[in-house]
Design an enzyme around this catalytic site. Structure first.
Site, PDB file in Angstrom:
ATOM      1  N   HIS A  91      29.196 -11.920  22.076  1.00  0.00           N
ATOM      2  CA  HIS A  91      30.328 -12.639  22.942  1.00  0.00           C
ATOM      3  C   HIS A  91      30.788 -13.873  22.375  1.00  0.00           C
ATOM      4  O   HIS A  91      31.322 -14.834  23.107  1.00  0.00           O
ATOM      5  CB  HIS A  91      30.374 -12.448  24.329  1.00  0.00           C
ATOM      6  CG  HIS A  91      30.217 -11.197  24.988  1.00  0.00           C
ATOM      7  ND1 HIS A  91      31.494 -10.423  25.266  1.00  0.00           N
ATOM      8  CD2 HIS A  91      29.152 -10.255  25.103  1.00  0.00           C
ATOM      9  CE1 HIS A  91      30.907  -9.315  25.756  1.00  0.00           C
ATOM     10  NE2 HIS A  91      29.531  -9.254  25.713  1.00  0.00           N
ATOM     11  N   GLY A 211      28.122   5.440  21.666  1.00  0.00           N
ATOM     12  CA  GLY A 211      28.505   4.555  22.592  1.00  0.00           C
ATOM     13  C   GLY A 211      27.308   3.466  22.804  1.00  0.00           C
ATOM     14  O   GLY A 211      27.101   3.300  23.837  1.00  0.00           O
ATOM     15  N   GLY A 213      26.744   0.221  21.144  1.00  0.00           N
ATOM     16  CA  GLY A 213      26.746  -1.295  20.773  1.00  0.00           C
ATOM     17  C   GLY A 213      26.589  -1.053  19.404  1.00  0.00           C
ATOM     18  O   GLY A 213      26.011  -2.280  18.843  1.00  0.00           O
ATOM     19  N   SER A 216      29.640   2.347  16.012  1.00  0.00           N
ATOM     20  CA  SER A 216      30.502   3.618  15.235  1.00  0.00           C
ATOM     21  C   SER A 216      31.705   3.471  15.027  1.00  0.00           C
ATOM     22  O   SER A 216      32.105   4.257  14.175  1.00  0.00           O
ATOM     23  CB  SER A 216      29.751   4.750  15.973  1.00  0.00           C
ATOM     24  OG  SER A 216      30.345   4.602  17.257  1.00  0.00           O
ATOM     25  N   ASP A 266      32.222  -6.691  13.540  1.00  0.00           N
ATOM     26  CA  ASP A 266      31.861  -5.149  13.383  1.00  0.00           C
ATOM     27  C   ASP A 266      32.194  -4.804  11.763  1.00  0.00           C
ATOM     28  O   ASP A 266      31.217  -4.336  11.169  1.00  0.00           O
ATOM     29  CB  ASP A 266      32.338  -4.239  14.372  1.00  0.00           C
ATOM     30  CG  ASP A 266      31.911  -4.698  15.543  1.00  0.00           C
ATOM     31  OD1 ASP A 266      30.931  -5.546  15.662  1.00  0.00           O
ATOM     32  OD2 ASP A 266      32.680  -4.026  16.591  1.00  0.00           O
ATOM     33  N   LYS A 311      33.127   1.107  28.871  1.00  0.00           N
ATOM     34  CA  LYS A 311      34.014  -0.211  28.977  1.00  0.00           C
ATOM     35  C   LYS A 311      35.482  -0.002  29.138  1.00  0.00           C
ATOM     36  O   LYS A 311      35.916  -1.017  29.537  1.00  0.00           O
ATOM     37  CB  LYS A 311      33.371  -0.819  27.703  1.00  0.00           C
ATOM     38  CG  LYS A 311      32.085  -1.348  27.826  1.00  0.00           C
ATOM     39  CD  LYS A 311      31.491  -1.547  26.332  1.00  0.00           C
ATOM     40  CE  LYS A 311      29.976  -1.916  26.254  1.00  0.00           C
ATOM     41  NZ  LYS A 311      29.333  -1.180  25.124  1.00  0.00           N
ATOM     42  N   TYR A 319      34.533  -6.958  29.562  1.00  0.00           N
ATOM     43  CA  TYR A 319      34.994  -7.605  28.577  1.00  0.00           C
ATOM     44  C   TYR A 319      36.253  -8.500  28.611  1.00  0.00           C
ATOM     45  O   TYR A 319      36.250  -9.597  28.359  1.00  0.00           O
ATOM     46  CB  TYR A 319      34.995  -6.447  27.256  1.00  0.00           C
ATOM     47  CG  TYR A 319      35.101  -6.862  25.977  1.00  0.00           C
ATOM     48  CD1 TYR A 319      33.863  -6.887  25.288  1.00  0.00           C
ATOM     49  CD2 TYR A 319      36.114  -7.558  25.329  1.00  0.00           C
ATOM     50  CE1 TYR A 319      33.884  -7.505  23.864  1.00  0.00           C
ATOM     51  CE2 TYR A 319      36.349  -7.967  24.196  1.00  0.00           C
ATOM     52  CZ  TYR A 319      34.921  -8.030  23.328  1.00  0.00           C
ATOM     53  OH  TYR A 319      35.062  -8.303  21.989  1.00  0.00           O
TER      54      TYR A 319
END
Ligand code: NG1
Length: 574
Positions: A91, A211, A213, A216, A266, A311, A319
């Site tokens: 984060h 799902g 983290g 994907s 990512d 999320k 988030y």
């Protein structure tokens, strides 16, 4: 094996507006990011580049055979993009601080070939449209999709504008990720009226767990972007060079089209990663990616908590709320430190630190202050963040965790209410009575420092090349990971009971360190484990973590598996 598209289905959707978190200035990436996308024509070289720990040949052959069965021809390319694990730096990418992820061995593969349009053949209309796509998935749950882009032409007396359109519904559908990749390629590479994209047949498969983290979604968007680049001759010798940095930039833009926020971590990890090294990625003042070798003798073990964090449902309290808290925190801190600030500027913590330290070389492509100088300023921020505690709470009970009300937050920002709402609230939905600016800032600064400390340890260890200090370095890395978990749990509050328990079990089972990876609130942990004790470690964790009871063999290895930092995206040309 988990299917990649199942993985995609588990990925959360955040409101489209989250994309405006910050305008990341993606200047020319440096170092590894300047290299071209690897295109292999020799299988031995390809498998060599992927390492030996996966049964590549069987999987790639199976995909090729299935493609031939379904489409009646051999694929021309197979493209590959891996998921990623974040070792440390959680984060903080949207605060523009550097992070340390790596690609994992699990990946998305897409086999593809151009489709010849046979006039008047007995197939539906979409098949005949220019640039039409037939997308299939090895997982039967994800049905065959046929779609085609349309081109809109707007002409007035002075301007002639051409634009591409592809329906990407808000509802989560597997082909959205394929379309998102295509859209960027069309927009970037097909700008003329006479440019016609190639019709494509494609078959998708993947092994990145759902799902969890492990990104994907980035793997899916990167592989789809790469497919359409390859299919349209953009990777051929003689075509204008597409670098890894270009692919990161394009994939980040493309991922925004499926409604997820892209901090950039990512996509950069999926594209630029190199074997055996973590990747230190910076976002400010420019995107850079530098390999950071792990000490020898340890592997990473990913463990899914089996808590699925939806999320999309939690974004307003999770988030997105963190994004607002860190952005407003940065403004309040800038004012407290006397840092220059535009009236409506949505400054980030990294920029505040830079301006406070008088950083130079922040222009186009600049590298800013060096890592030592940044560590020194970050060390001083522990005291500075005290400014984010509420001054006084005159009415009601003061919030026990230094949370401030909306009213107090507006007043601390020095803005008028309307202006505050326009800058910080109009583009994102949050749900909170108190905003914990102090605790979020404490996490961001301490985490940014831990990233740099961990990187320094790795670099010093690599240059010392001394087996005696190698173990000490691993122990210290583990400590930093554990501290990161504590900070995520206590200050950033992005852990959960399952992740706390699983990280503790991992430490008790012999990990040097263990922490959540990715956004948190569920999903995976990452543990640093002595290489010679991986089997024993996995057994112990499997026994101790209640939700794993009854899982064995492939079902267990889908949720609990060792991985090494692996190589980034590539293309195989038949
Ligand atoms: P996940 O949810 O693990 O893909 C998200 C963000 C990252 C970063 C991490 C927290 C997306 C696509 N990715 O990762 O950019 O902010 O949370 O470190 O939203």
């Amino acid at each position: 094996m988990a299917n990649g598209i199942r993985a995609v289905a588990g990925v959360r959707m955040k409101p489209r507006s989250t994309n405006q978190v910050h305008s990341l200035s993606l200047r020319r990436p440096t170092m590894a990011a300047d290299e071209p996308i690897p295109v292999f024509t020799n299988l031995t070289e390809l498998y060599g580049s992927l390492g030996t720990s996966l049964n590549h040949a069987e999987r790639w052959n199976n995909l090729t055979d299935e493609f031939e069965k379904r489409f009646g021809k051999k694929p021309t390319y197979i493209v590959r993009a891996p998921g990623r694990v974040n070792l440390i730096g959680e984060h903080i990418d949207y605060a523009l601080f550097g992070v340390l992820p790596a690609a994992i061995e699990r990946d998305i593969l897409i086999a593809c070939a151009p489709r010849e349009i046979v006039p008047n053949s007995p197939v539906d209309e979409q098949h005949h449209a220019p640039g039409s796509v037939v997308a299939e998935n090895l997982h039967p749950k994800y049905t065959r999709q046929v779609f085609a882009p349309t081109q809109t032409k707007t002409s007035t007396e002075d301007v002639h504008v051409e634009g591409w359109h592809l329906d990407i519904p808000k509802e989560l559908r597997w082909e959205n990720y394929v379309k998102a990749g295509y859209y960027g390629v069309l927009t970037e590479h097909f700008t003329g009226a006479s440019d016609h994209p190639t019709p494509v047949d494609m078959l998708v498969t993947g092994t990145v767990p759902a799902g969890s983290g492990l990104s994907s979604s980035a793997a899916m968007v990167v592989s789809s972007t790469l497919t359409f680049l390859a299919m349209n001759g953009k990777l051929e010798p003689g075509a204008e060079k597409v670098t890894k940095g270009d692919l990161v930039k394009l994939s980040m833009e493309n991922e925004k089209r499926v409604g997820v926020n892209s901090g950039g971590m990512d996509q950069a990890a999926s594209v630029i990663s190199v074997p055996s090294s973590m990747l230190y990625i910076t976002f400010y003042p420019s995107l850079t990616a530098s390999p950071t070798p792990l000490p020898t003798g340890a592997v990473l073990v990913c463990a899914h908590s089996l808590k699925v964090s939806d999320k999309a449902l939690t974004a307003e309290r999770g988030y997105n709320l963190r994004v607002v808290e860190t952005l407003v925190g940065a403004r309040v801190l800038a004012r407290a430190l006397g840092v220059a600030l535009g009236p409506k500027e949505k400054i980030t913590f990294r920029e505040v630190v830079g301006r406070y330290a008088g950083e130079v070389d922040v222009g186009r492509g600049g590298r800013g202050m060096d890592e030592g100088a940044l560590m020194e300023v970050l060390g001083r921020m522990g005291e500075a963040v005290e400014a984010l505690k509420p001054k006084s709470q005159t009415s009601g009970t003061p919030h026990p965790e230094f949370g401030v009300t909306m009213e107090e937050m507006v007043s601390m920002s020095g803005m008028e209410k309307e202006e505050f709402e326009e800058v910080y609230m109009s583009w994102i939905k949050v749900d909170a009575t108190h905003f914990k600016l102090y605790k979020r800032a404490k996490h961001v600064f301490s985490e940014a420092l831990r990233v740099l400390q961990l990187r320094k340890l790795c670099l010093e260890n690599a240059s010392a090349n001394n087996p005696d200090t190698n173990t000490a370095a691993l122990l210290e890395l583990g400590r930093l990971m554990n501290d990161s978990q504590t900070s995520c749990a206590q200050d950033f509050e992005c852990s959960c009971a399952e992740l706390d328990e699983l990280t503790q079990i991992a430490r008790d089972a012999g990990a040097y360190g263990s922490r959540l990876t990715g956004a948190g609130w569920g999903g995976c942990t990452v543990s640093l484990v002595p290489e010679d004790k991986v089997g024993e470690f996995i057994e112990k964790v499997a026994r101790a973590y209640e939700p794993y009871r009854g899982l064995e063999g492939e079902a267990l290895s889908e949720v609990l598996f060792a991985t090494r930092p692996s190589v980034g995206a590539c293309v195989y040309k038949f």
